[in-house]
Design a protein around this motif. Structure first.
Motif, PDB file in Angstrom:
ATOM      1  N   VAL A   1      77.350 113.954  24.422  1.00  0.00           N
ATOM      2  CA  VAL A   1      77.407 114.305  25.981  1.00  0.00           C
ATOM      3  C   VAL A   1      77.361 112.753  26.659  1.00  0.00           C
TER       4      VAL A   1
ATOM      5  N   ARG B   1      80.911 111.369  26.620  1.00  0.00           N
ATOM      6  CA  ARG B   1      82.053 112.032  27.543  1.00  0.00           C
ATOM      7  C   ARG B   1      81.878 112.046  28.865  1.00  0.00           C
TER       8      ARG B   1
ATOM      9  N   LEU C   1      69.981 120.545  32.246  1.00  0.00           N
ATOM     10  CA  LEU C   1      71.204 121.385  32.598  1.00  0.00           C
ATOM     11  C   LEU C   1      71.465 121.187  34.169  1.00  0.00           C
TER      12      LEU C   1
ATOM     13  N   LEU D   1      73.430 117.757  34.363  1.00  0.00           N
ATOM     14  CA  LEU D   1      74.717 117.991  33.847  1.00  0.00           C
ATOM     15  C   LEU D   1      75.660 118.535  35.020  1.00  0.00           C
TER      16      LEU D   1
ATOM     17  N   SER E   1      78.712 116.661  36.732  1.00  0.00           N
ATOM     18  CA  SER E   1      80.185 117.265  36.594  1.00  0.00           C
ATOM     19  C   SER E   1      80.547 117.514  37.989  1.00  0.00           C
TER      20      SER E   1
ATOM     21  N   PHE F   1      81.468 122.049  31.177  1.00  0.00           N
ATOM     22  CA  PHE F   1      81.935 122.546  30.027  1.00  0.00           C
ATOM     23  C   PHE F   1      82.793 121.345  29.453  1.00  0.00           C
TER      24      PHE F   1
ATOM     25  N   LEU G   1      80.761 118.924  27.191  1.00  0.00           N
ATOM     26  CA  LEU G   1      80.102 119.250  26.001  1.00  0.00           C
ATOM     27  C   LEU G   1      81.233 119.116  24.776  1.00  0.00           C
TER      28      LEU G   1
ATOM     29  N   VAL H   1      79.708 119.284  16.790  1.00  0.00           N
ATOM     30  CA  VAL H   1      78.273 119.296  16.853  1.00  0.00           C
ATOM     31  C   VAL H   1      77.693 119.653  15.377  1.00  0.00           C
TER      32      VAL H   1
END
Length: 87
Positions: free
Chosen positions: A3, A6, A47, A50, A54, A62, A65, A71
């Protein structure tokens, strides 16, 4: 770690500094918080964090992820043939 990678990719694509991302996401830790997330120095990313990151990057949470296949590969988890992933 995946994560964080990304997040870094998307931050650089948006030409945003760690300070700017932290400010736009409302993270109290500032640049250090983003650094810790990108370098996977934290156990995980909450969460809410995140979602805030985002939103600051103007992307879907999403998209930060990794794919399930990645994963599973990196964790070594084996799925049985009859197991299905819920979407």
């Amino acid at each position: 770690r995946l994560v964080g990678v990304r997040i870094r990719e998307e931050r650089l694509k948006a030409e945003m500094t760690m300070d700017a991302l932290a400010e736009r996401a409302g993270l109290r830790g500032g640049k250090q918080a983003i650094y810790h997330i990108e370098q996977a120095l934290n156990i995980g990313v909450r969460l809410g964090t995140l979602y805030a990151i985002s939103a600051a990057l103007n992307i879907s949470p999403f998209s930060l992820l990794p794919p399930v296949s990645v994963v599973l590969e990196t964790t070594g988890v084996q799925m049985q043939n009859d197991e299905r992933l819920a979407v």
